[in-house]
Design a protein around this motif. Structure first.
Motif, short mmCIF file in Angstrom:
data_model
loop_
_atom_site.label_atom_id
_atom_site.label_comp_id
_atom_site.label_asym_id
_atom_site.label_seq_id
_atom_site.Cartn_x
_atom_site.Cartn_y
_atom_site.Cartn_z
N LEU A 132 0.99 -0.95 -0.12
CA LEU A 132 0.06 0.04 0.10
C LEU A 132 0.90 1.36 -0.10
N LEU A 133 0.35 2.27 -0.86
CA LEU A 133 1.22 3.60 -0.72
C LEU A 133 0.79 4.29 0.41
N GLU A 134 1.60 5.28 1.08
CA GLU A 134 1.13 5.76 2.12
C GLU A 134 0.52 7.25 1.39
N PRO A 135 -0.81 7.45 1.77
CA PRO A 135 -1.21 8.73 1.27
C PRO A 135 -0.77 10.06 1.68
N LEU A 136 -0.81 11.06 0.91
CA LEU A 136 0.05 12.33 1.22
C LEU A 136 -0.97 13.11 2.00
N HIS A 137 -2.11 13.06 2.25
CA HIS A 137 -3.12 13.51 3.40
C HIS A 137 -3.83 12.39 3.86
N THR A 138 -3.92 12.04 5.23
CA THR A 138 -4.76 11.20 5.83
C THR A 138 -6.25 11.75 6.31
N THR A 139 -6.35 12.97 6.06
CA THR A 139 -7.63 13.54 6.35
C THR A 139 -8.27 14.32 5.14
N VAL A 140 -9.56 13.83 4.81
CA VAL A 140 -10.17 14.30 3.95
C VAL A 140 -11.53 15.12 4.38
N HIS A 141 -11.62 16.36 3.67
CA HIS A 141 -12.57 17.28 4.50
C HIS A 141 -13.75 17.64 3.34
N THR A 142 -14.96 17.48 3.99
CA THR A 142 -16.19 17.50 2.99
C THR A 142 -17.18 18.29 4.05
N GLN A 143 -18.39 18.32 3.30
CA GLN A 143 -19.66 18.82 4.09
C GLN A 143 -20.92 17.74 3.80
N ARG A 144 -21.80 18.03 4.68
CA ARG A 144 -23.06 17.13 4.30
C ARG A 144 -23.39 17.33 2.95
N GLY A 145 -23.85 16.29 2.47
CA GLY A 145 -24.43 16.39 1.14
C GLY A 145 -23.37 16.16 -0.21
N GLY A 146 -22.27 16.51 0.29
CA GLY A 146 -20.87 16.28 -0.83
C GLY A 146 -20.45 14.73 -1.08
N THR A 147 -19.42 14.85 -2.09
CA THR A 147 -18.90 13.61 -2.40
C THR A 147 -17.46 13.75 -2.13
N ALA A 148 -16.89 12.67 -1.26
CA ALA A 148 -15.71 12.55 -0.87
C ALA A 148 -15.00 11.17 -1.12
N THR A 149 -13.60 11.38 -1.51
CA THR A 149 -13.14 10.18 -1.80
C THR A 149 -11.79 10.03 -0.90
N LEU A 150 -11.77 8.77 -0.34
CA LEU A 150 -10.72 8.35 0.59
C LEU A 150 -9.65 7.76 -0.15
N PRO A 151 -8.21 7.92 -0.28
CA PRO A 151 -7.52 7.55 -0.99
C PRO A 151 -6.74 5.99 -0.87
N CYS A 152 -6.77 5.15 -1.56
CA CYS A 152 -5.92 4.05 -1.13
C CYS A 152 -5.51 3.37 -2.41
N VAL A 153 -4.29 3.37 -2.34
CA VAL A 153 -3.54 2.97 -3.85
C VAL A 153 -2.52 1.83 -3.44
N LEU A 154 -2.41 0.94 -4.33
CA LEU A 154 -1.51 -0.47 -4.14
C LEU A 154 -0.28 0.10 -5.21
N ARG A 155 0.86 -0.39 -4.57
CA ARG A 155 2.08 -0.21 -5.17
C ARG A 155 2.32 -1.36 -6.16
N ALA A 156 1.61 -2.48 -5.72
CA ALA A 156 1.88 -4.01 -6.31
C ALA A 156 0.62 -4.69 -6.33
N LEU A 157 0.25 -5.56 -7.15
CA LEU A 157 -0.98 -6.48 -6.91
C LEU A 157 -0.57 -7.82 -6.73
N PRO A 158 -0.51 -8.34 -5.41
CA PRO A 158 -0.16 -9.58 -4.82
C PRO A 158 -1.32 -10.76 -5.37
N ARG A 159 -0.57 -12.10 -5.18
CA ARG A 159 -1.80 -12.89 -5.70
C ARG A 159 -2.89 -13.11 -4.69
N ASN A 160 -4.10 -13.37 -5.11
CA ASN A 160 -5.04 -13.75 -4.16
C ASN A 160 -5.19 -12.68 -3.08
N TYR A 161 -5.09 -11.53 -3.30
CA TYR A 161 -5.29 -10.69 -2.35
C TYR A 161 -6.74 -9.98 -2.18
#
Length: 341
Positions: free
Chosen positions: A37-66
């Protein structure tokens, strides 16, 4: 093994013939605790009620059977509720968030979580966990809603709520029990309240800006003072509620109305009498400023002030002023109405 993520730098995306297209910057040591897993640049995501928010999670490699498992940490019961599980090809959603979440899938290494129509209860800590046999690892992120905290007590006086009653009272006023982080932030922004109240994790606190005798004495320093964890069934306190941006509008109707007439006046315009949390939200996010006391759904009378002035209570700070809970038969006030979008 589960580990919490510390803030770090974002790995660079570069072309590579290796099994992973992600490589670390030249001269930077690989973090020993995250292999896939990559370490995200920011670990806090800011939004308001009714908005759309994306929490980052990106893989560096794809292991088997993960698998990648997203979950939300609930402070009230110290549990993790599963939101979604994916193996990269298929996914399954779980729980109350299931209708409002999806995987972003910007590319084959992207397992970021997107939440649509963000609700008050979505605030909190989330975990993206790579499940790969003995190689399990995870990153933690926080979804932060911009909002306002307000103290709340019922018409029959202070210290009447056990924890469950406080939780229900906030929900009835278009809000939810505040977290400690929300209460602390409100204190730094000027919340000064002498009555202790429940917060979401079952502890009890009160925020003090100006030390004074009825609030622990003049010698105690300002701060968020704590009673710690209390018995959720037996102990009685007020509540600290949190609300965020409205999906609608609060407006005022003039008149000399009793409580019943106030509710009817709103219904005549296709609206509903506003809740306390809705008035606070309109004050915070729409800068609603009126010097007129108006009925609200709980039977209280309040008015919002963004520009303090002598003839509007005389207090130097902005806020939502309260006349308390007058007799519902008094034909003295106007009413605040709410209409949704």
């Amino acid at each position: 093994m589960h580990r919490l993520l510390l803030l770090g730098s974002l790995w660079l995306l570069v072309a590579s013939p290796a099994s992973s297209i992600f490589q670390r910057p030249t001269g930077s040591p690989a973090p020993p605790h995250l292999q896939y897993l990559l370490e995200p640049l920011h670990t806090t995501v800011h939004t308001q009620r009714g908005g759309t928010a994306t929490l980052p999670c990106v893989l560096r490699a794809l292991p088997r059977n993960y698998r990648v498992k997203w979950s939300k940490v609930e402070p009230a019961n110290y549990r993790e509720n599963i939101i979604i599980i994916t193996n990269g090809l298929y996914h399954k959603n779980y729980g109350p968030l299931s209708q409002r979440v999806r995987l972003r899938h910007g590319h084959r290494y992207d397992a970021s979580l997107t939440i649509t129509n963000v609700a008050l209860e979505d605030e909190g800590r989330y975990r993206c966990q790579l499940v790969n046999g003995l190689e399990d690892e995870s990153v933690s992120l926080t979804l932060h809603l911009e909002g306002v905290v307000f103290p709340y007590q019922p018409s029959n006086g202070r210290y009447k709520f056990n924890y469950h009653e406080a939780k229900r009272a906030c929900e009835q006023q278009d809000s939810r029990l505040a977290t400690y982080q929300q209460l602390y932030k409100a204190w730094t922004e000027g919340l000064d309240w002498c009555n202790a109240g429940w917060i979401l994790d079952g502890t009890v606190h009160y925020p003090i800006i100006n030390s004074r005798e009825p609030c622990g004495g003049r010698l105690l320093l300002p701060g968020v003072r704590s009673y710690g964890a209390r018995d959720k069934q037996k102990d009685k306190f007020d509540a600290f509620c949190f609300t965020s941006a409205l999906q609608g509008q609060v407006y005022f109707i003039r008149g000399h109305l009793n409580f019943k007439e106030a509710g009817q006046a709103c219904r005549n315009q296709g609206a509903a009498i506003a809740k306390v949390g809705q008035l606070y939200s309109a004050w915070k996010f729409s800068q609603l400023d009126r010097c007129d006391g108006g009925w609200l759904a709980d039977g209280s009378v309040r008015y919002p002030i963004t520009t303090p002035r002598q003839r509007c209570g005389g207090l130097p700070d902005p806020g939502v002023r309260s006349f308390g809970f007058p007799s519902k038969e008094l034909r003295t006030y106007g009413t605040y109405c709410f209409t949704g979008k």
